[in-house]
Motif scaffolding. Structure first.
Motif, PDB file in Angstrom:
ATOM      1  N   HIS A  17     -36.245  -8.343  22.411  1.00 42.09           N
ATOM      2  CA  HIS A  17     -35.996  -8.252  23.849  1.00 42.09           C
ATOM      3  C   HIS A  17     -35.144  -9.402  24.382  1.00 42.09           C
ATOM      4  O   HIS A  17     -34.775  -9.385  25.550  1.00 42.09           O
ATOM      5  CB  HIS A  17     -37.324  -8.240  24.607  1.00 42.09           C
ATOM      6  CG  HIS A  17     -38.180  -7.055  24.288  1.00 42.09           C
ATOM      7  ND1 HIS A  17     -37.945  -5.799  24.802  1.00 42.09           N
ATOM      8  CD2 HIS A  17     -39.274  -6.925  23.478  1.00 42.09           C
ATOM      9  CE1 HIS A  17     -38.854  -4.952  24.346  1.00 42.09           C
ATOM     10  NE2 HIS A  17     -39.665  -5.604  23.545  1.00 42.09           N
ATOM     11  N   SER A  18     -34.856 -10.384  23.572  1.00 38.95           N
ATOM     12  CA  SER A  18     -34.097 -11.545  24.044  1.00 38.95           C
ATOM     13  C   SER A  18     -32.838 -11.735  23.212  1.00 38.95           C
ATOM     14  O   SER A  18     -32.841 -11.506  21.996  1.00 38.95           O
ATOM     15  CB  SER A  18     -34.960 -12.811  23.957  1.00 38.95           C
ATOM     16  OG  SER A  18     -34.203 -13.949  24.285  1.00 38.95           O
ATOM     17  N   ARG A  23     -35.901 -15.898  19.653  1.00 35.55           N
ATOM     18  CA  ARG A  23     -36.163 -14.959  18.556  1.00 35.55           C
ATOM     19  C   ARG A  23     -36.789 -15.686  17.367  1.00 35.55           C
ATOM     20  O   ARG A  23     -37.753 -15.198  16.767  1.00 35.55           O
ATOM     21  CB  ARG A  23     -34.868 -14.281  18.118  1.00 35.55           C
ATOM     22  CG  ARG A  23     -34.302 -13.282  19.096  1.00 35.55           C
ATOM     23  CD  ARG A  23     -33.022 -12.729  18.516  1.00 35.55           C
ATOM     24  NE  ARG A  23     -32.258 -11.948  19.467  1.00 35.55           N
ATOM     25  CZ  ARG A  23     -31.013 -11.533  19.252  1.00 35.55           C
ATOM     26  NH1 ARG A  23     -30.417 -11.831  18.102  1.00 35.55           N
ATOM     27  NH2 ARG A  23     -30.383 -10.818  20.155  1.00 35.55           N
ATOM     28  N   SER A  68     -31.839  -6.727  14.736  1.00 35.66           N
ATOM     29  CA  SER A  68     -32.728  -5.629  14.363  1.00 35.66           C
ATOM     30  C   SER A  68     -32.043  -4.852  13.236  1.00 35.66           C
ATOM     31  O   SER A  68     -30.836  -4.990  13.026  1.00 35.66           O
ATOM     32  CB  SER A  68     -32.975  -4.708  15.560  1.00 35.66           C
ATOM     33  OG  SER A  68     -31.752  -4.143  15.991  1.00 35.66           O
ATOM     34  N   THR A 121     -44.562  -9.320  22.836  1.00 34.48           N
ATOM     35  CA  THR A 121     -44.543  -8.228  21.864  1.00 34.48           C
ATOM     36  C   THR A 121     -44.657  -8.744  20.431  1.00 34.48           C
ATOM     37  O   THR A 121     -45.023  -7.992  19.529  1.00 34.48           O
ATOM     38  CB  THR A 121     -43.271  -7.374  22.004  1.00 34.48           C
ATOM     39  OG1 THR A 121     -42.110  -8.212  21.883  1.00 34.48           O
ATOM     40  CG2 THR A 121     -43.242  -6.677  23.353  1.00 34.48           C
ATOM     41  N   GLN A 162     -41.071   5.111  22.306  1.00 33.52           N
ATOM     42  CA  GLN A 162     -39.785   4.688  22.859  1.00 33.52           C
ATOM     43  C   GLN A 162     -39.515   5.168  24.279  1.00 33.52           C
ATOM     44  O   GLN A 162     -38.436   4.935  24.804  1.00 33.52           O
ATOM     45  CB  GLN A 162     -38.664   5.157  21.933  1.00 33.52           C
ATOM     46  CG  GLN A 162     -38.677   4.461  20.594  1.00 33.52           C
ATOM     47  CD  GLN A 162     -38.634   2.952  20.718  1.00 33.52           C
ATOM     48  OE1 GLN A 162     -37.905   2.405  21.538  1.00 33.52           O
ATOM     49  NE2 GLN A 162     -39.420   2.262  19.913  1.00 33.52           N
ATOM     50  N   HIS A 173     -37.835 -16.034  31.133  1.00 34.48           N
ATOM     51  CA  HIS A 173     -36.960 -15.511  30.086  1.00 34.48           C
ATOM     52  C   HIS A 173     -37.613 -15.697  28.712  1.00 34.48           C
ATOM     53  O   HIS A 173     -38.004 -16.797  28.348  1.00 34.48           O
ATOM     54  CB  HIS A 173     -35.608 -16.211  30.098  1.00 34.48           C
ATOM     55  CG  HIS A 173     -34.694 -15.695  29.015  1.00 34.48           C
ATOM     56  ND1 HIS A 173     -34.168 -14.417  29.031  1.00 34.48           N
ATOM     57  CD2 HIS A 173     -34.245 -16.267  27.858  1.00 34.48           C
ATOM     58  CE1 HIS A 173     -33.429 -14.230  27.956  1.00 34.48           C
ATOM     59  NE2 HIS A 173     -33.460 -15.345  27.225  1.00 34.48           N
ATOM     60  N   TYR A 225     -35.283  -0.346  16.981  1.00 33.33           N
ATOM     61  CA  TYR A 225     -35.512  -0.319  18.423  1.00 33.33           C
ATOM     62  C   TYR A 225     -35.853  -1.704  18.967  1.00 33.33           C
ATOM     63  O   TYR A 225     -36.608  -2.460  18.343  1.00 33.33           O
ATOM     64  CB  TYR A 225     -36.636   0.657  18.773  1.00 33.33           C
ATOM     65  CG  TYR A 225     -36.296   2.105  18.535  1.00 33.33           C
ATOM     66  CD1 TYR A 225     -35.251   2.710  19.223  1.00 33.33           C
ATOM     67  CD2 TYR A 225     -37.011   2.872  17.623  1.00 33.33           C
ATOM     68  CE1 TYR A 225     -34.932   4.047  19.009  1.00 33.33           C
ATOM     69  CE2 TYR A 225     -36.706   4.208  17.404  1.00 33.33           C
ATOM     70  CZ  TYR A 225     -35.661   4.793  18.106  1.00 33.33           C
ATOM     71  OH  TYR A 225     -35.349   6.114  17.888  1.00 33.33           O
ATOM     72  N   ALA A 226     -35.336  -1.984  20.146  1.00 27.93           N
ATOM     73  CA  ALA A 226     -35.621  -3.268  20.793  1.00 27.93           C
ATOM     74  C   ALA A 226     -37.119  -3.442  21.040  1.00 27.93           C
ATOM     75  O   ALA A 226     -37.642  -4.567  20.995  1.00 27.93           O
ATOM     76  CB  ALA A 226     -34.853  -3.373  22.115  1.00 27.93           C
ATOM     77  N   ASP A 227     -37.819  -2.349  21.278  1.00 29.41           N
ATOM     78  CA  ASP A 227     -39.242  -2.428  21.587  1.00 29.41           C
ATOM     79  C   ASP A 227     -40.087  -2.920  20.417  1.00 29.41           C
ATOM     80  O   ASP A 227     -41.264  -3.239  20.588  1.00 29.41           O
ATOM     81  CB  ASP A 227     -39.764  -1.059  22.045  1.00 29.41           C
ATOM     82  CG  ASP A 227     -39.337  -0.730  23.459  1.00 29.41           C
ATOM     83  OD1 ASP A 227     -38.945  -1.648  24.188  1.00 29.41           O
ATOM     84  OD2 ASP A 227     -39.387   0.465  23.837  1.00 29.41           O
ATOM     85  N   LEU A 244     -41.341 -11.456  27.432  1.00 29.48           N
ATOM     86  CA  LEU A 244     -41.580 -10.164  26.793  1.00 29.48           C
ATOM     87  C   LEU A 244     -41.393 -10.250  25.289  1.00 29.48           C
ATOM     88  O   LEU A 244     -42.154  -9.651  24.520  1.00 29.48           O
ATOM     89  CB  LEU A 244     -40.641  -9.114  27.391  1.00 29.48           C
ATOM     90  CG  LEU A 244     -40.834  -7.666  26.918  1.00 29.48           C
ATOM     91  CD1 LEU A 244     -42.259  -7.193  27.183  1.00 29.48           C
ATOM     92  CD2 LEU A 244     -39.830  -6.742  27.593  1.00 29.48           C
ATOM     93  N   GLN A 245     -40.395 -11.007  24.852  1.00 37.88           N
ATOM     94  CA  GLN A 245     -40.154 -11.193  23.417  1.00 37.88           C
ATOM     95  C   GLN A 245     -41.375 -11.839  22.749  1.00 37.88           C
ATOM     96  O   GLN A 245     -41.828 -11.382  21.702  1.00 37.88           O
ATOM     97  CB  GLN A 245     -38.925 -12.085  23.216  1.00 37.88           C
ATOM     98  CG  GLN A 245     -38.624 -12.454  21.774  1.00 37.88           C
ATOM     99  CD  GLN A 245     -37.861 -11.402  21.022  1.00 37.88           C
ATOM    100  OE1 GLN A 245     -37.199 -10.582  21.629  1.00 37.88           O
ATOM    101  NE2 GLN A 245     -37.949 -11.422  19.701  1.00 37.88           N
TER     102      GLN A 245
END
Length: 641
Positions: free
Chosen positions: A371-372, A378, A524, A413, A425, A406, A365-367, A409-410
């Motif tokens: 997120h980027s 990354r 991922s 988290t 999710q 930009h 999952y991206a979460d 969020l990456q």
């Protein structure tokens, strides 16, 4: 694969018509045959979908002196080897079914010893007349459902809640505390279901019921502990375990097919299974059709592929039927294509393999921190994960206060403690938003924070936040949404859906994989994708995850369907739950394009449809075909290379 139901109730003197009525409610789970066991204390009922030992596997099944009896839903994939051991120990078998292996296994090893030995998906009930005790167990991940109801001297247990409706002592009441967390999670997030006093037996647990006392005990759980294998050794271990699991999951005396989407999970399973039939689904909105990519893969693998299109009309016409089969409201839009996909496959096969569980076991999952699309961001965030905990938390709190940019969020988290931002999710409504929509009687519920913290407390010693998130999703999102809809919507079409990723031997491998091999700057599910690439066309396993894309946004901005949903929101009885002006404004603003409220509208709509089915209407929904649709599915036949 079957439907099971039972009750212990001395006040019901004539138990036979009661258990038969309860069995009839879950006939779709087992249309081939039925059976029952009744004594002065209790009754067991069984509906069978014949898959293994077609002639001899009828249930209930008894031990040699008929003092013990079992009904069983699921498949035990290593039953043959256990059967040999039991025969050597002196047990006498009258069938070749895995069901009888469970019963004799209980006699030989006890309930906990049996659960340690078996490999499969299951929900079973054993009545032991020697000690007047009912035993029940649910599989490791919760692939097969099991509910119970206890009120006074009445105890019921079974595959689906709807069976309980036919018991004279069942009190059908709405659990008011379930609605608020549902608006956040999009599925029933509490232990107690939307029906008051109806609970789930948790995944990886078994129960005993004796003389009015219910005892539920955990027998298995996922424990993540990183090993020291190299990346190549990890990829080898993943591939070996999944190949062996697929081989075990192909065991059947009836045809086995595969669900096929554009993603790596179902593609990996299909490439190993190489079934005669594969199936795909799409929508009449061309942006939402996975059948094209699925056909491309089927062509490359030399497999037949059957695809179909779901029209908006048949999706809305049959949405009440879908929610009926789910027992509780599930606002995940993927319920729609899954129902129609299994309906399509049921025309040819009885067993289907699918890719559920890969994202939870292998960090897809991206979460979890993907997120980027920038490799630089990354890579930088990967480095931040290795900072001391205190430094990471301080950095995360600083990032949280910053204006958005930009990659923010990456980075956030990758550094924040999972408990501070991750609830699983799905997050549709914030609780503060729910309070503004709900009537006061429905605002008092267990906070979402407390729901998820119950899971986080079990892994408080974990230093890896990705592993914490995986654990939460295994026990919250996967158990409460993904697996329940997979079971209920396949069984609605009298099909057995098997999930090879959710095998305890695969889980042993997954539990030891360091996060750096799963989630990194490259992808991922990285190690699993590398394993899949050994069997798939070049780079196919690197395709992005789509899930089941559903055109909810387009539907809710189509006048016909907007009016249909709005009409439901405007019903007088909807005022019982919601501030009606507020929910009407929500759907109107979404229709006008002022907001993107599609998921919020859909979750409310789902609940109201479900409530209408179970608490207002007095009939079971029936399937309604779209008369304007071409009913012939597209079958692509390819000669193998």
């Amino acid at each position: 694969m079957c439907g099971i139901v039972g009750f212990v109730d001395k006040t019901v003197l004539d138990k036979k018509p009661v258990i038969e009525n309860m069995m009839e409610m879950i006939k779709h789970r087992g249309p081939n045959s039925s059976g029952e066991y009744i004594n002065d204390q209790m009754a067991l009922g069984f509906r069978r979908l014949s898959i293994i030992d077609l002639k001899g596997g009828t249930q209930p099944i008894y031990n040699e002196d008929r003092s013990r009896v079992i009904i069983f839903n699921g498949e035990i994939y290593n039953y043959a080897s256990i059967r040999k051991d039991l025969i050597a120990a002196g047990h006498i078998f009258t069938t070749h079914s895995d069901t009888e292996v469970l019963l004799h296994g209980y006699e030989e090893y006890g309930i906990e010893g049996l659960l340690k030995k078996i490999r499969g998906m299951f929900a079973f009930l054993i009545w032991d007349d020697n000690n007047k005790t009912l035993y029940g167990a649910r599989d490791f991940f919760g692939i097969k459902p099991m509910y119970y109801y206890k009120d006074g001297d009445t105890f019921m247990v079974g595959s689906e809640i709807k069976a309980f409706l036919k018991h004279p002592n069942f009190k059908k009441e709405l659990n008011k505390k379930a609605l608020k967390p549902y608006l956040t999670f999009q599925y029933s997030g509490l232990d107690e279901t939307f029906f008051k006093n109806v609970y789930r037996i948790p995944e990886g647990h078994y129960f005993t019921y004796h003389d009015g006392d219910l005892n539920i005990k955990k027998y298995w759980d996922m424990e993540f502990k990183a090993n020291s294998l190299s990346l190549n050794e990890t990829i080898d271990a993943i591939d070996k375990s999944i190949q062996e699991s697929v081989e075990a999951h192909r065991i059947s005396d009836v045809p086995v097919g595969s669900l096929l989407s554009s993603g790596v999970d179902s593609s990996y399973i299909t490439s190993l299974l190489r079934p005669e039939h594969t199936y795909s689904i799409g929508f009449d909105d061309k942006k939402y059709h996975e059948g094209t990519a699925a056909k491309e893969l089927a062509d490359k693998l030399g497999l037949d592929n059957t695809s179909d299109v779901v029209t908006a009309q048949e999706a809305f016409d049959n949405f009440p039927l879908i929610q009926y089969h789910l027992d509780e409201p599930d606002g995940n839009p993927s319920c729609v294509p899954l129902y129609f996909l299994t309906k399509l496959a049921s025309k040819d096969v009885t067993v289907i393999l699918s890719g559920e569980g890969a994202d939870e076991l292998f960090a897809g999952y991206a979460d979890y921190g993907f997120h980027s699309k920038s490799h630089v961001i990354r890579a930088f965030s990967d480095g931040l994960r290795h900072l001391p905990k205190g430094v990471k938390t301080k950095l995360a709190h600083g990032l949280k206060k910053m204006p958005n940019f930009h990659g923010r969020l990456q980075l956030y988290t990758a550094t924040a403690p999972a408990e501070e931002f991750f609830i699983g999710q799905a997050k549709i409504f914030a609780e503060s938003e729910s309070d503004k929509l709900l009537q006061p009687a429905y605002q008092n519920s267990e906070p979402v924070h407390d729901v998820v913290m119950d899971k986080y407390k079990r892994v408080r010693s974990y230093k890896d936040d990705v592993k914490k998130m995986q654990y939460l999703d295994l026990h919250q999102f996967m158990a409460g949404d993904i697996l329940l809809k997979a079971d209920k919507l396949s069984m609605a079409n009298s099909m057995e859906l098997r999930v090879p990723f959710l095998d305890k031997e695969v889980a042993k491998v997954a539990a030891g994989i360091p996060t750096k091999y799963l989630l990194n700057s490259k992808d991922s599910k990285y190690a699993m994708r590398e394993a899949a690439n050994r069997h798939l066309p070049n780079e196919w396993a690197s395709r992005p995850k789509l899930g089941f894309p559903v055109p909810v946004a387009a539907w809710l901005r189509t006048e016909k369907f907007y009016k249909e949903v709005r009409n439901l929101f405007a019903q007088d009885w909807a005022k019982e739950f919601f501030d009606q002006d507020a929910i009407l404004k929500l759907i109107d603003d979404n229709y006008a394009g002022k907001i993107d409220g599609r998921r919020k509208v859909w979750v409310i709509y789902t609940f109201l449809v479900w409530y209408k089915v179970f608490f207002i209407d007095d009939t079971i929904p029936q399937f309604i075909p779209d008369p304007a649709k071409n009913t012939q599915p597209v079958v692509a036949t390819v000669a193998a290379d």
